[in-house]
Design a protein around this motif. Structure first.
Motif, mmCIF file in Angstrom:
data_model
loop_
_atom_site.group_PDB
_atom_site.id
_atom_site.type_symbol
_atom_site.label_atom_id
_atom_site.label_comp_id
_atom_site.label_asym_id
_atom_site.label_seq_id
_atom_site.Cartn_x
_atom_site.Cartn_y
_atom_site.Cartn_z
ATOM 1 N N ASP A 87 50.619 65.014 69.960
ATOM 2 C CA ASP A 87 50.267 65.827 71.130
ATOM 3 C C ASP A 87 51.201 67.010 71.392
ATOM 4 O O ASP A 87 51.107 67.662 72.427
ATOM 5 N N VAL A 88 52.128 67.272 70.487
ATOM 6 C CA VAL A 88 52.986 68.449 70.639
ATOM 7 C C VAL A 88 52.484 69.531 69.678
ATOM 8 O O VAL A 88 52.246 69.257 68.497
ATOM 9 N N LEU A 89 52.324 70.745 70.207
ATOM 10 C CA LEU A 89 51.868 71.864 69.376
ATOM 11 C C LEU A 89 53.021 72.347 68.497
ATOM 12 O O LEU A 89 54.088 72.715 68.992
ATOM 13 N N VAL A 90 52.801 72.301 67.194
ATOM 14 C CA VAL A 90 53.806 72.784 66.247
ATOM 15 C C VAL A 90 53.285 74.079 65.629
ATOM 16 O O VAL A 90 52.215 74.094 65.017
ATOM 17 N N VAL A 91 54.027 75.142 65.821
ATOM 18 C CA VAL A 91 53.616 76.461 65.353
ATOM 19 C C VAL A 91 54.524 76.880 64.207
ATOM 20 O O VAL A 91 55.739 77.022 64.389
ATOM 21 N N GLN A 92 53.939 77.038 63.039
ATOM 22 C CA GLN A 92 54.749 77.485 61.906
ATOM 23 C C GLN A 92 54.619 79.001 61.733
ATOM 24 O O GLN A 92 53.512 79.548 61.715
ATOM 25 N N VAL A 93 55.769 79.652 61.601
ATOM 26 C CA VAL A 93 55.783 81.082 61.317
ATOM 27 C C VAL A 93 55.713 81.248 59.804
ATOM 28 O O VAL A 93 56.563 80.737 59.073
ATOM 29 N N THR A 94 54.687 81.944 59.334
ATOM 30 C CA THR A 94 54.499 82.090 57.892
ATOM 31 C C THR A 94 55.030 83.434 57.381
ATOM 32 O O THR A 94 54.967 83.717 56.193
ATOM 33 N N GLU A 95 55.542 84.243 58.293
ATOM 34 C CA GLU A 95 56.148 85.536 57.938
ATOM 35 C C GLU A 95 57.610 85.294 57.564
ATOM 36 O O GLU A 95 58.283 84.483 58.202
ATOM 37 N N ARG A 96 58.102 85.996 56.533
ATOM 38 C CA ARG A 96 59.493 85.761 56.120
ATOM 39 C C ARG A 96 60.517 86.449 57.017
ATOM 40 O O ARG A 96 61.655 86.026 57.113
ATOM 41 N N ARG A 97 60.096 87.536 57.624
ATOM 42 C CA ARG A 97 61.016 88.240 58.530
ATOM 43 C C ARG A 97 60.332 88.491 59.873
ATOM 44 O O ARG A 97 59.250 89.062 59.915
ATOM 45 N N LEU A 98 60.992 88.059 60.954
ATOM 46 C CA LEU A 98 60.507 88.372 62.303
ATOM 47 C C LEU A 98 61.405 89.464 62.852
ATOM 48 O O LEU A 98 62.387 89.190 63.522
ATOM 49 N N ASP A 99 61.086 90.714 62.508
ATOM 50 C CA ASP A 99 61.937 91.809 62.946
ATOM 51 C C ASP A 99 61.170 92.744 63.873
ATOM 52 O O ASP A 99 60.037 92.461 64.265
ATOM 53 N N ALA A 100 61.800 93.857 64.208
ATOM 54 C CA ALA A 100 61.211 94.759 65.200
ATOM 55 C C ALA A 100 59.844 95.286 64.762
ATOM 56 O O ALA A 100 58.991 95.583 65.602
ATOM 57 N N SER A 101 59.631 95.379 63.447
ATOM 58 C CA SER A 101 58.335 95.883 62.978
ATOM 59 C C SER A 101 57.223 94.846 63.153
ATOM 60 O O SER A 101 56.055 95.182 63.237
ATOM 61 N N LYS A 102 57.604 93.567 63.204
ATOM 62 C CA LYS A 102 56.612 92.492 63.313
ATOM 63 C C LYS A 102 56.516 91.923 64.725
ATOM 64 O O LYS A 102 55.589 91.173 65.021
ATOM 65 N N ALA A 103 57.492 92.252 65.574
ATOM 66 C CA ALA A 103 57.573 91.620 66.898
ATOM 67 C C ALA A 103 56.304 91.810 67.737
ATOM 68 O O ALA A 103 55.845 90.848 68.368
ATOM 69 N N PRO A 104 55.700 93.014 67.770
ATOM 70 C CA PRO A 104 54.496 93.164 68.609
ATOM 71 C C PRO A 104 53.358 92.230 68.185
ATOM 72 O O PRO A 104 52.728 91.588 69.038
ATOM 73 N N ALA A 105 53.108 92.116 66.886
ATOM 74 C CA ALA A 105 52.039 91.228 66.405
ATOM 75 C C ALA A 105 52.405 89.767 66.661
ATOM 76 O O ALA A 105 51.545 88.953 67.037
ATOM 77 N N PHE A 106 53.664 89.437 66.470
ATOM 78 C CA PHE A 106 54.152 88.076 66.726
ATOM 79 C C PHE A 106 53.921 87.727 68.200
ATOM 80 O O PHE A 106 53.422 86.646 68.527
ATOM 81 N N LYS A 107 54.244 88.655 69.077
ATOM 82 C CA LYS A 107 54.088 88.416 70.514
ATOM 83 C C LYS A 107 52.620 88.183 70.886
ATOM 84 O O LYS A 107 52.294 87.285 71.665
ATOM 85 N N THR A 108 51.745 88.990 70.311
ATOM 86 C CA THR A 108 50.316 88.846 70.590
ATOM 87 C C THR A 108 49.798 87.486 70.133
ATOM 88 O O THR A 108 49.057 86.806 70.853
ATOM 89 N N GLU A 109 50.219 87.074 68.923
ATOM 90 C CA GLU A 109 49.741 85.794 68.394
ATOM 91 C C GLU A 109 50.274 84.613 69.192
ATOM 92 O O GLU A 109 49.557 83.644 69.451
ATOM 93 N N VAL A 110 51.557 84.701 69.573
ATOM 94 C CA VAL A 110 52.153 83.626 70.360
ATOM 95 C C VAL A 110 51.471 83.521 71.718
ATOM 96 O O VAL A 110 51.165 82.432 72.202
ATOM 97 N N ALA A 111 51.190 84.671 72.322
ATOM 98 C CA ALA A 111 50.547 84.675 73.641
ATOM 99 C C ALA A 111 49.175 84.022 73.577
ATOM 100 O O ALA A 111 48.799 83.245 74.455
#
Lengths: 111, 143
Positions: free
Chosen positions: A9-33
């Motif tokens: 019952d716990v949501l486990v979210v795997q990040v499949t991107e190798r780098r979470l940097d400033a170029s990826k942060a906006p898309a990461f934020k949208t997906e997490v939201a």
């Protein structure tokens, strides 16, 4: 850049991107939201595939914690040494509990 | 003269990864894993800062990064032609003495400059004739 599964019952979210940097942060934020809509309060973020996170990526993780609400719990799993270093430097290691594996993070969360 | 290599990227956040990997590789004989992690964090934050704040997120300008390997230190210069940073920008600590008190107070941004200070042994900044130079120094064997 995210894949999800539910363990006890716990949501486990795997990040499949190798780098979470400033170029990826906006898309990461949208997906997490999108994932945390509709009353998710406990989440494990699995970073085993991630090599590097910068402060922009970390900022998204912080925003995710805030979205989980006052009783929210966000744990980190599988962070490498570079990622752990970022958490330590920013004192976020005191905010998030950090575990070697998603299973350990879930177990700790349910204990 | 000590060996020195210059790299130039466009002011595009998507290009920072290339420099980060190159700098890490260049320093890998001189520094251990922990220091390499610090250098990568510091360099990425410094270049992100130039692109996001100096060049206001606009592509089409140059960011030049030079890496000098000396006997006792690695010296990384980041040079841009953006409007300079305010003189006191680099000195601000990430938190007050007590740190953040609640989840709502946790920062989602504004951590970059503090991280540069925390990951490097020396940081200096100068602006001259429209060109800014941020010099990051990591001492070898200081871990």
């Amino acid at each position: 850049m995210l894949s999800t599964e539910t363990i006890n019952d716990v949501l486990v979210v795997q990040v499949t991107e190798r780098r979470l940097d400033a170029s990826k942060a906006p898309a990461f934020k949208t997906e997490v939201a999108a994932l945390t809509e509709g009353g998710v309060h406990r989440l494990v973020l699995d970073l085993r595939k991630v090599d590097f996170i910068d402060s922009s990526g970390l900022g998204v993780i912080v925003s995710c914690l805030k979205r989980l609400g006052p009783s929210g719990n966000l744990a980190i799993a599988g962070a490498n040494s570079a990622v752990r270093r970022l958490f330590t430097l920013t004192r976020m290691d005191r905010v998030f509990s950090i575990h070697d594996t998603p299973e350990a993070a879930v177990e700790n969360m349910l204990a | 003269m000590s060996p020195n290599l210059s790299l130039k990227i466009d002011s595009d956040l998507g290009s920072v990864e290339l420099v980060a990997k190159a700098v890490r590789a260049l320093c890998s004989d001189s520094l251990g894993e922990d220091a390499l992690n610090d250098v990568e964090i510091g360099v990425v934050e410094a270049i992100n800062n130039v692109i996001k704040h100096g060049y206001a997120g606009q592509k089409g300008s140059a960011v030049e990064v030079s890496v000098g390997l000396r006997q006792d230190r690695v010296v990384i210069d980041i040079v841009d032609q953006a409007p300079p940073m305010p003189p006191d920008a680099l000195g601000a600590p990430l938190y007050g003495h007590a740190g953040p008190s609640s989840t709502e107070d946790l920062p989602e941004g504004g951590m970059g400059l503090s991280l540069i200070q925390m990951t490097m042994d020396e940081v200096s900044y100068s602006s001259e004739q429209g060109s800014n130079r941020l010099r990051l120094t990591k001492l070898i064997g200081s871990e």
